[in-house]
Motif scaffolding. Sequence first.
Motif, mmCIF file in Angstrom:
data_model
loop_
_atom_site.group_PDB
_atom_site.id
_atom_site.type_symbol
_atom_site.label_atom_id
_atom_site.label_comp_id
_atom_site.label_asym_id
_atom_site.label_seq_id
_atom_site.Cartn_x
_atom_site.Cartn_y
_atom_site.Cartn_z
ATOM 1 N N VAL A 138 11.405 -0.032 34.858
ATOM 2 C CA VAL A 138 11.632 1.157 35.683
ATOM 3 C C VAL A 138 10.626 2.246 35.332
ATOM 4 O O VAL A 138 10.025 2.868 36.213
ATOM 5 N N MET A 139 10.408 2.480 34.029
ATOM 6 C CA MET A 139 9.463 3.522 33.622
ATOM 7 C C MET A 139 8.029 3.162 33.999
ATOM 8 O O MET A 139 7.241 4.027 34.377
ATOM 9 N N GLN A 140 7.690 1.875 33.903
ATOM 10 C CA GLN A 140 6.354 1.438 34.298
ATOM 11 C C GLN A 140 6.132 1.712 35.781
ATOM 12 O O GLN A 140 5.071 2.198 36.174
ATOM 13 N N ARG A 141 7.136 1.451 36.607
ATOM 14 C CA ARG A 141 7.004 1.725 38.040
ATOM 15 C C ARG A 141 6.921 3.214 38.311
ATOM 16 O O ARG A 141 6.159 3.639 39.180
ATOM 17 N N LYS A 142 7.709 4.022 37.587
ATOM 18 C CA LYS A 142 7.648 5.472 37.798
ATOM 19 C C LYS A 142 6.276 6.025 37.425
ATOM 20 O O LYS A 142 5.716 6.854 38.136
ATOM 21 N N ILE A 143 5.729 5.577 36.308
ATOM 22 C CA ILE A 143 4.408 6.045 35.891
ATOM 23 C C ILE A 143 3.343 5.593 36.879
ATOM 24 O O ILE A 143 2.437 6.349 37.231
ATOM 25 N N HIS A 144 3.470 4.360 37.375
ATOM 26 C CA HIS A 144 2.522 3.876 38.382
ATOM 27 C C HIS A 144 2.619 4.714 39.663
ATOM 28 O O HIS A 144 1.602 5.030 40.277
ATOM 29 N N MET A 145 3.848 5.083 40.052
ATOM 30 C CA MET A 145 4.020 5.896 41.259
ATOM 31 C C MET A 145 3.415 7.289 41.078
ATOM 32 O O MET A 145 2.924 7.870 42.037
ATOM 33 N N ASN A 171 -0.549 5.424 42.218
ATOM 34 C CA ASN A 171 -0.214 5.155 43.602
ATOM 35 C C ASN A 171 -1.018 6.054 44.536
ATOM 36 O O ASN A 171 -1.181 7.237 44.271
ATOM 37 N N GLN A 172 -1.489 5.482 45.605
ATOM 38 C CA GLN A 172 -2.217 6.252 46.605
ATOM 39 C C GLN A 172 -1.293 6.549 47.772
ATOM 40 O O GLN A 172 -0.453 5.736 48.136
ATOM 41 N N ALA A 173 -1.450 7.694 48.384
ATOM 42 C CA ALA A 173 -0.638 8.049 49.542
ATOM 43 C C ALA A 173 -1.037 7.165 50.717
ATOM 44 O O ALA A 173 -2.224 6.934 50.970
ATOM 45 N N LEU A 174 -0.045 6.654 51.408
ATOM 46 C CA LEU A 174 -0.309 5.818 52.568
ATOM 47 C C LEU A 174 -0.370 6.690 53.817
ATOM 48 O O LEU A 174 0.425 7.599 53.984
ATOM 49 N N SER A 175 -1.305 6.418 54.682
ATOM 50 C CA SER A 175 -1.391 7.159 55.933
ATOM 51 C C SER A 175 -1.563 6.174 57.082
ATOM 52 O O SER A 175 -2.103 5.083 56.915
ATOM 53 N N TYR A 176 -1.086 6.557 58.225
ATOM 54 C CA TYR A 176 -1.126 5.692 59.397
ATOM 55 C C TYR A 176 -2.474 5.831 60.092
ATOM 56 O O TYR A 176 -2.947 6.938 60.328
ATOM 57 N N VAL A 177 -3.084 4.714 60.412
ATOM 58 C CA VAL A 177 -4.328 4.708 61.180
ATOM 59 C C VAL A 177 -4.040 3.930 62.449
ATOM 60 O O VAL A 177 -3.596 2.779 62.410
ATOM 61 N N SER A 178 -4.284 4.569 63.564
ATOM 62 C CA SER A 178 -3.976 3.962 64.856
ATOM 63 C C SER A 178 -4.879 2.766 65.123
ATOM 64 O O SER A 178 -6.078 2.800 64.878
ATOM 65 N N THR A 179 -4.290 1.701 65.643
ATOM 66 C CA THR A 179 -5.072 0.515 65.997
ATOM 67 C C THR A 179 -5.318 0.444 67.491
ATOM 68 O O THR A 179 -6.015 -0.452 67.956
ATOM 69 N N GLU A 232 1.416 15.415 52.519
ATOM 70 C CA GLU A 232 1.547 16.635 51.727
ATOM 71 C C GLU A 232 2.839 16.619 50.913
ATOM 72 O O GLU A 232 2.854 17.025 49.748
ATOM 73 N N ALA A 233 3.925 16.146 51.501
ATOM 74 C CA ALA A 233 5.195 16.070 50.785
ATOM 75 C C ALA A 233 5.089 15.088 49.619
ATOM 76 O O ALA A 233 5.593 15.355 48.522
ATOM 77 N N PHE A 234 4.438 13.959 49.843
ATOM 78 C CA PHE A 234 4.256 12.972 48.784
ATOM 79 C C PHE A 234 3.439 13.560 47.642
ATOM 80 O O PHE A 234 3.775 13.397 46.475
ATOM 81 N N GLU A 235 2.354 14.232 47.976
ATOM 82 C CA GLU A 235 1.518 14.848 46.947
ATOM 83 C C GLU A 235 2.281 15.934 46.185
ATOM 84 O O GLU A 235 2.122 16.086 44.979
#
Length: 192
Positions: free
Chosen positions: A92-99, A103-111, A158-161
Amino acid sequence: MSKTHRKISVTGEEMVIEINKDIDRYQESVAMGLTVKQLIFSVASVVCGGGIVLLLYRYIGLTGSAYIAIPVVAPIALGGFYTYNEMSFFDVMQRKIHMMFGNQALSYVSTEGEMVLKAYELAFANTSRVPSIKYKGKQLKTGTVSVNTTIGNQNNKEAFEAVKRKMKVMIIGCIVAIILAIAGTFAYKYLG
């Protein structure tokens, strides 16, 4: 843990056997009701905590050495007893530290193509319902959908950051508090 009773008839006599309702969560205890993992981590935390207290007792006293031992012993003890969604404390701590840091913020790119989007925006601006549009032999469905996806994606990013920054500040604050507690203990012992 609740148990169900199963009655088995052997040569006319009934025998009652208790079986756990949730067989997936059953744990085989080794000593004092602890599993092997819990027993190993318990012994390791007692040995580490006792070693720290015995080594530092002469220099900073019992209270100071206990305050230094607690941050060392707590993660070891949690490693044996804490589980969340069948993950150990360290997972759990490893995942929290990775997040927080990796972790990079994901953004939607239109196809969709630019032509389809412009036709959609024009149709959406004229009516509240979007008429079906033909594009390269494919027909788009009718419906009401918000066109401002880029603004929504920007707000989500912005909320994620912001949450990421807040988590970093909390961890750094905890580390600083532990360091200040250790420094205060030494200062109290030698200056007080």
